[in-house]
Every structure is written in structure tokens, then in C-alpha cells.
Design an enzyme around this catalytic site. Structure first.
Site, PDB file in Angstrom:
ATOM      1  N   LEU A 165       0.844  -1.196   0.000  1.00 55.80           N
ATOM      2  CA  LEU A 165       0.000   0.000   0.000  1.00 55.80           C
ATOM      3  C   LEU A 165       0.882   1.250   0.000  1.00 55.80           C
ATOM      4  O   LEU A 165       1.743   1.418   0.862  1.00 55.80           O
ATOM      5  CB  LEU A 165      -0.922   0.011   1.228  1.00 55.80           C
ATOM      6  CG  LEU A 165      -1.854  -1.199   1.384  1.00 55.80           C
ATOM      7  CD1 LEU A 165      -2.884  -0.935   2.480  1.00 55.80           C
ATOM      8  CD2 LEU A 165      -2.558  -1.542   0.073  1.00 55.80           C
ATOM      9  N   ARG A 180       2.069  15.106   6.051  1.00 60.60           N
ATOM     10  CA  ARG A 180       2.956  15.587   7.123  1.00 60.60           C
ATOM     11  C   ARG A 180       4.433  15.656   6.720  1.00 60.60           C
ATOM     12  O   ARG A 180       5.260  16.171   7.462  1.00 60.60           O
ATOM     13  CB  ARG A 180       2.777  14.717   8.379  1.00 60.60           C
ATOM     14  CG  ARG A 180       1.514  15.079   9.155  1.00 60.60           C
ATOM     15  CD  ARG A 180       1.291  14.141  10.312  1.00 60.60           C
ATOM     16  NE  ARG A 180       0.793  12.835   9.854  1.00 60.60           N
ATOM     17  CZ  ARG A 180       0.783  11.740  10.614  1.00 60.60           C
ATOM     18  NH1 ARG A 180       1.262  11.781  11.839  1.00 60.60           N
ATOM     19  NH2 ARG A 180       0.314  10.603  10.137  1.00 60.60           N
ATOM     20  N   LYS A 199       5.373  10.725  -0.474  1.00 63.94           N
ATOM     21  CA  LYS A 199       6.107  10.228   0.694  1.00 63.94           C
ATOM     22  C   LYS A 199       7.009   9.030   0.395  1.00 63.94           C
ATOM     23  O   LYS A 199       8.177   9.003   0.813  1.00 63.94           O
ATOM     24  CB  LYS A 199       5.127   9.866   1.809  1.00 63.94           C
ATOM     25  CG  LYS A 199       5.793   9.217   3.001  1.00 63.94           C
ATOM     26  CD  LYS A 199       4.918   9.230   4.217  1.00 63.94           C
ATOM     27  CE  LYS A 199       3.836   8.205   4.158  1.00 63.94           C
ATOM     28  NZ  LYS A 199       3.065   8.167   5.428  1.00 63.94           N
ATOM     29  N   GLN A 224      -5.425   3.664  -6.828  1.00 69.39           N
ATOM     30  CA  GLN A 224      -6.568   3.854  -5.931  1.00 69.39           C
ATOM     31  C   GLN A 224      -6.918   5.337  -6.057  1.00 69.39           C
ATOM     32  O   GLN A 224      -6.209   6.192  -5.530  1.00 69.39           O
ATOM     33  CB  GLN A 224      -6.173   3.507  -4.471  1.00 69.39           C
ATOM     34  CG  GLN A 224      -7.330   3.638  -3.501  1.00 69.39           C
ATOM     35  CD  GLN A 224      -6.881   3.628  -2.044  1.00 69.39           C
ATOM     36  OE1 GLN A 224      -5.722   3.908  -1.723  1.00 69.39           O
ATOM     37  NE2 GLN A 224      -7.806   3.316  -1.151  1.00 69.39           N
ATOM     38  N   GLY A 257      -4.042   0.911  15.873  1.00 71.14           N
ATOM     39  CA  GLY A 257      -5.169   0.044  16.157  1.00 71.14           C
ATOM     40  C   GLY A 257      -4.750  -0.905  17.280  1.00 71.14           C
ATOM     41  O   GLY A 257      -3.594  -1.326  17.346  1.00 71.14           O
ATOM     42  N   ASN A 263      -1.485  -2.857  16.295  1.00 72.45           N
ATOM     43  CA  ASN A 263      -1.532  -3.494  14.977  1.00 72.45           C
ATOM     44  C   ASN A 263      -0.484  -2.850  14.078  1.00 72.45           C
ATOM     45  O   ASN A 263      -0.459  -1.637  13.915  1.00 72.45           O
ATOM     46  CB  ASN A 263      -2.933  -3.289  14.390  1.00 72.45           C
ATOM     47  CG  ASN A 263      -3.023  -3.744  12.948  1.00 72.45           C
ATOM     48  OD1 ASN A 263      -2.382  -4.721  12.567  1.00 72.45           O
ATOM     49  ND2 ASN A 263      -3.813  -3.035  12.162  1.00 72.45           N
ATOM     50  N   TYR A 286      40.809  21.183 -23.245  1.00 74.65           N
ATOM     51  CA  TYR A 286      39.545  21.612 -23.830  1.00 74.65           C
ATOM     52  C   TYR A 286      39.718  22.957 -24.500  1.00 74.65           C
ATOM     53  O   TYR A 286      40.206  23.911 -23.881  1.00 74.65           O
ATOM     54  CB  TYR A 286      38.523  21.694 -22.682  1.00 74.65           C
ATOM     55  CG  TYR A 286      37.116  22.003 -23.076  1.00 74.65           C
ATOM     56  CD1 TYR A 286      36.456  21.258 -24.053  1.00 74.65           C
ATOM     57  CD2 TYR A 286      36.408  23.029 -22.446  1.00 74.65           C
ATOM     58  CE1 TYR A 286      35.141  21.534 -24.388  1.00 74.65           C
ATOM     59  CE2 TYR A 286      35.092  23.304 -22.766  1.00 74.65           C
ATOM     60  CZ  TYR A 286      34.454  22.560 -23.747  1.00 74.65           C
ATOM     61  OH  TYR A 286      33.153  22.830 -24.074  1.00 74.65           O
ATOM     62  N   SER A 339      57.057  22.758 -12.090  1.00 73.40           N
ATOM     63  CA  SER A 339      55.874  23.423 -11.527  1.00 73.40           C
ATOM     64  C   SER A 339      55.301  24.491 -12.453  1.00 73.40           C
ATOM     65  O   SER A 339      56.013  25.037 -13.291  1.00 73.40           O
ATOM     66  CB  SER A 339      56.244  24.087 -10.203  1.00 73.40           C
ATOM     67  OG  SER A 339      56.616  23.093  -9.289  1.00 73.40           O
TER      68      SER A 339
END
Ligand code: UD1
Ligand code: CA
Length: 456
Positions: free
Chosen positions: A8, A15, A22, A73, A137, A167, A386, A404
Site C-alpha cells: 500500500l 505531514r 512520501k 486507488q 489500532g 496493529n 579543452y 611546476s
């Protein structure tokens, strides 16, 4: 046993206060939903269905590589309604497993234990004992301890709210039974939603026993609703990964300041990692490698005995045995360093091969270059690769010494054992064994007077 896993993922995630759905927020640089998907992929003979919400096209598009069926859904009318959307895709004999796209840390072993509790006359339910069960739940049991139903917080009596067994929402049951119960769900409850949790009471009424089990840790069943919870689960996940590495023989100066956002496929022994190191993508790290503080490593092959000093950024490159990198060095994609190479501070290497024992110790840019063995590149050397339109290669043969502050204008070749005088701008190939320099002659003017300020 054929499994249909229903994930799901239709919730909006208000939030999170985010434009991003999310389940696309990330833990260890991987979307929450992908964590759940990757775990469930490890189950044999499993068909994955993902329920996504209205406007959730971005989820589907971002994760289009999933081998799963995407089911929309349109309106979020509850968890029961969400599962109803896939009812017609569930075969009677399948074992249906319900998971959540925003519960990312659930472990395969927990799911396997849950699935083992499913039979023709049982429903398997994952519960969690909580210090503070607010929002969950509650699992209601009868006098002999058997689950009879689940009551949602908003529908619970004060007495029921005292129950600390919550739950998780994660359950598994046979397809024919679930489909039957789903078709009978109502929404006359405090939230006017179709609760998946109502199937528990229906199961009990049909003589199906509810068998509960628990995860090893609470974190496994925690969902992400806001960014605090996201960061909390990120740290738990990181600590778990750190523990796995330490068990495999890696020393971490501080496991709380280590982030693995990907994997280390090949891992040697006695690796030492200092604080604030981030490792991303797919990597291989050999034995006795030392990684200094504040270093970012992405898609790297790091061979045995390499020492990386602090504050390096290393990406899509290879570092050969015994090499020493940093501090403050940057390897951009396709840098291939052979053995015992030294790359020092403020040196950037891109798409270049550097041969055995060569040194580029200070303030240099080496791009599109092949550097031979035992080459010494002095401070402030730039390969000018380049011209504003195209890129060209520089070749520096074995034993060359670049003085150097030299610019090498590509395409150009520096011959074997050639020496380039400091401060040169090299535009043509430089022969081997010779000193090449391009530098205006130094002169001194005797009797020269400094300018003086004019009087006003
Ligand atoms: C649900 C459970 C509750 C449990 C809790 C655990 C129900 C009725 N309640 O409550 O018993 O303790 O999870 O976190 O099942 N979703 C959809 N479509 C919807 C509604 C939800 O896809 O129409 C998804 C959400 O994206 C989310 C998950 O289902 O991933 C849970 O939904 P949420 O609204 O957070 O459930 P809770 O009310 O917290
Ligand atoms: Ca809800």
C-alpha cells in the site's frame, strides 16, 4: 506456495510537507518504497502489486523498473478500500501478504516467520508491543488470549485504549478468504473509512484463527509520516549497516558518523574508516585500506593498502594498491590509478590513467591524460584539454618530470624521461630525455627607478 504481495503506497504523506510523494523520500539514498520492494523481491514465487494514489504517477514513473503491477486507488477511502483495488488480481489459492510502502525497515526473516503462520484455517498478523500505543489500532483478545478483533484508536473505548499491543497492519492470509471479507467491508466507523482491520473480526466469525507474531525490533514496523521519523529510521538503518561492517572486520572510528548509501560488494580485512565518511553506489574496498575523515566515496574500486587522507571526493574511479590520496583530492569519473601512485592536496584527476609510482602531489588538474610510470608532475600543472569545443588527450611517458606551474596544451606528448622546465606553456611534443622549456629569458635592469607619487 504462490504469494501475492500487496504494497500500500497511496497515502499522500501530508505531514512530510513535500512536493515529493512520501514513498519516494529516501533512506540511505533509496526510496522508502524501494526498500519494501527489494525485501519482498527475495520471496520465492511472489507477485507484487503496488497500490498507488491519485497523482502518484511520479512514484510509478520513478520506480518503473520494478517487476510489479501498479494499481491506482483514485480516492483514499481506507486501507481496506486500497486492498480492494487488487481483489480481482488475487488468485484463490495465493497467500496474500499486505505490506506498506512507508514501512521501510521490515526484515525478510520477520515476513518469512509471518508467512509460516498462514494456513487454510489461520490468518497471520504482525503485532507490536508499544510503550505508547497512541495512534495504533489495538489488538483485542478474549479471556483465553485469542485475538477477536482490532479496534482503531478513534473507535476505541478508554478501556481498549489501555491495550499496549498495537496493529502493525502487516498480515498474511489465503486469497479466497481475504477476497470474501473485502467484499463485505463497510465504513460505518469514526473515520468513515473501509478498514482493512475489520477482516480480523470476520475471520474469527468464519472460524479462522488469528496467529500473531512479532518483529525482533520495533524499528522494523515503524512507518514514516514526517521528516523526524525519516531521520530516525535513517540512523537506525545506518547503525545496522555499520554493525554488519564491524562484524566483517572493519574498524569504524564512530559508527554514528558513518553512512553507507549503497553497497560494498567486495570488502577486504582490517579496513579503517574515520569519522564522517560517506560511501555511495557500488564499491569494492581492499584489505588494510585507510579512509580519512570527511571523505565522500562513490562507485569506487579501492585496492589493498590504499591510504586516503581526509577530505577527499572520489567518484567512479580505481585506486591501485598502495596508493596514497589526499588530503583534499578529487577523483572524477574514469581516473585509473595504478600501484603506489601519490595524489596530493588540491589535485583533480579526470578520465586519466596514472602509471605505477607516479606522483601528482600539489595543486594540479590532469584530465584526458595518460601518465606513464614514475612520472613526477610538479605543483600547479594544468593539462589544457579543452579548447571550448573539443577535448584532446595529453600523453606523458615514463619517467618524465614536469616542472611546476606548467600548462600542457593538448593534444601533446611528453617523451620518456623528458624534463619540462617550470613555468612552461607546452604546445608541441617534447622529445624524450631532453629539457624542454618555454619561458621568456630573465633580465635585470640596472639603475632602474621605482615610480614616485606625483605631487598635487
Ligand atoms: C493503520 C491501521 C492501524 C495500524 C496502523 C499502523 C487500518 C484501518 N488501521 O492505521 O490499525 O495500527 O495502520 O501504522 O488499517 N493507505 C492507502 N490507501 C488508503 C489508506 C491508506 O494506500 O486509502 C496506505 C497509506 O499510504 C499507508 C498505510 O496504508 O502506507 C496506512 O495508512 P494510514 O492512514 O497511515 O493508517 P492508520 O490510520 O495509521
Ligand atoms: Ca487513516
Amino acid at each position: 506456495m504462490t504469494i501475492t504481495t500487496v504494497i500500500l503506497a497511496a497515502g499522500k504523506g501530508t505531514r512530510m510537507r513535500s512536493e515529493l510523494p512520501k514513498v519516494l523520500h529516501k533512506i540511505a539514498n533509496k526510496p522508502l518504497l524501494e526498500h519494501v520492494y527489494d525485501m519482498s523481491r527475495q520471496l520465492d514465487d511472489n507477485h507484487i502489486k503496488i497500490v498507488y494514489g491519485h497523482g502518484g504517477e511520479l512514484v510509478k514513473d520513478t520506480l518503473s523498473h520494478f517487476e510489479a503491477n501498479w494499481v491506482e486507488q483514485e480516492q483514499q477511502l481506507g486501507t481496506g478500500h486500497a486492498v480492494q483495488q487488487v481483489s480481482d488480481q488475487i488468485a484463490d489459492g495465493d497467500t496474500v501478504l499486505i505490506l506498506y510502502g512507508d514501512v521501510p525497515l521490515l526484515k525478510l526473516s520477520t515476513v518469512q516467520a509471518l508467512l509460516a503462520n498462514v494456513s487454510e484455517d489461520t490468518l497471520a498478523l504482525l503485532t507490536v508491543n508499544l510503550q505508547n500505543p497512541t495512534g495504533y489500532g489495538r489488538i483485542i483478545r478474549n479471556t483465553v488470549g485469542q485475538v477477536t478483533r482490532i479496534v482503531e484508536e478513534k473507535d476505541a473505548t478508554p478501556q481498549e485504549k489501555l491495550v499496549s499491543e498495537g496493529n502493525t497492519g502487516i498480515l498474511a492470509v489465503k486469497g479466497d478468504k481475504l477476497k470474501n471479507w473485502l467484499s463485505r467491508l463497510g465504513n460505518s466507523n469514526a473515520q468513515g473509512e473501509y478498514y482493512l482491520t475489520d477482516v480480523i473480526e470476520m475471520a474469527v466469525a468464519d472460524g479462522i484463527k488469528v496467529v500473531t507474531s512479532q518483529a525482533a525490533t520495533e524499528a522494523e514496523v515503524l512507518g514514516v509520516n514526517n521528516r523526524m521519523q525519516l531521520s530516525y529510521l535513517e540512523r537506525i538503518y545506518q547503525l545496522e549497516q555499520a554493525n554488519v561492517l564491524m562484524e566483517q572486520g572493519v574498524t569504524l572510528a564512530d559508527p554514528a558518523r558513518f553512512d553507507l548509501r549503497g553497497s560494498i560488494e567486495k570488502l577486504g580485512q582490517d579496513i579503517e574508516i574515520d569519522v564522517n565518511v560517506i560511501i555511495e553506489g557500488n564499491n569494492s574496498i581492499g584489505s588494510k585500506v585507510k579512509i580519512g575523515a570527511n571523505t565522500h566515496i562513490k562507485n569506487m574500486v579501492i585496492e589493498d593498502g590504499v591510504e586516503i587522507l581526509p577530505n577527499c571526493v572520489l567518484e567512479n574511479s580505481t585506486i591501485g594498491r598502495g596508493s596514497r590520496i589526499g588530503p583534499f583530492a578529487r577523483l572524477r569519473p574514469e581516473a585509473v590509478l595504478a600501484e603506489n601512485v601519490h595524489i596530493g592536496n588540491f589535485v583533480e584527476i579526470k578520465k586519466s590513467i596514472v602509471g605505477n609510482g607516479s606522483k601528482i602531489n600539489h595543486l594540479s588538474y590532469v584530465g584526458d591524460t595518460t601518465v606513464g610510470n614514475k612520472v613526477n608532475i610538479g605543483a600547479g600543472t594544468i593539462t589544457c584539454n579543452y579548447d571550448g569545443a573539443n577535448k584532446f588527450r595529453t600523453i606523458i611517458e615514463d619517467g618524465a618530470f614536469i616542472g611546476s606551474n606548467t600548462q600542457l596544451i593538448a593534444p601533446v606528448t611528453i617523451g620518456k624521461n623528458a624534463t619540462i622546465g617550470a613555468g612552461s606553456t607546452i604546445t608541441r611534443d617534447s622529445p624524450e630525455n631532453q629539457l624542454t622549456l618555454s619561458r621568456t629569458k630573465q633580465m635585470s635592469i640596472a639603475g632602474w627607478q621605482r615610480p614616485v607619487k606625483k605631487e598635487k
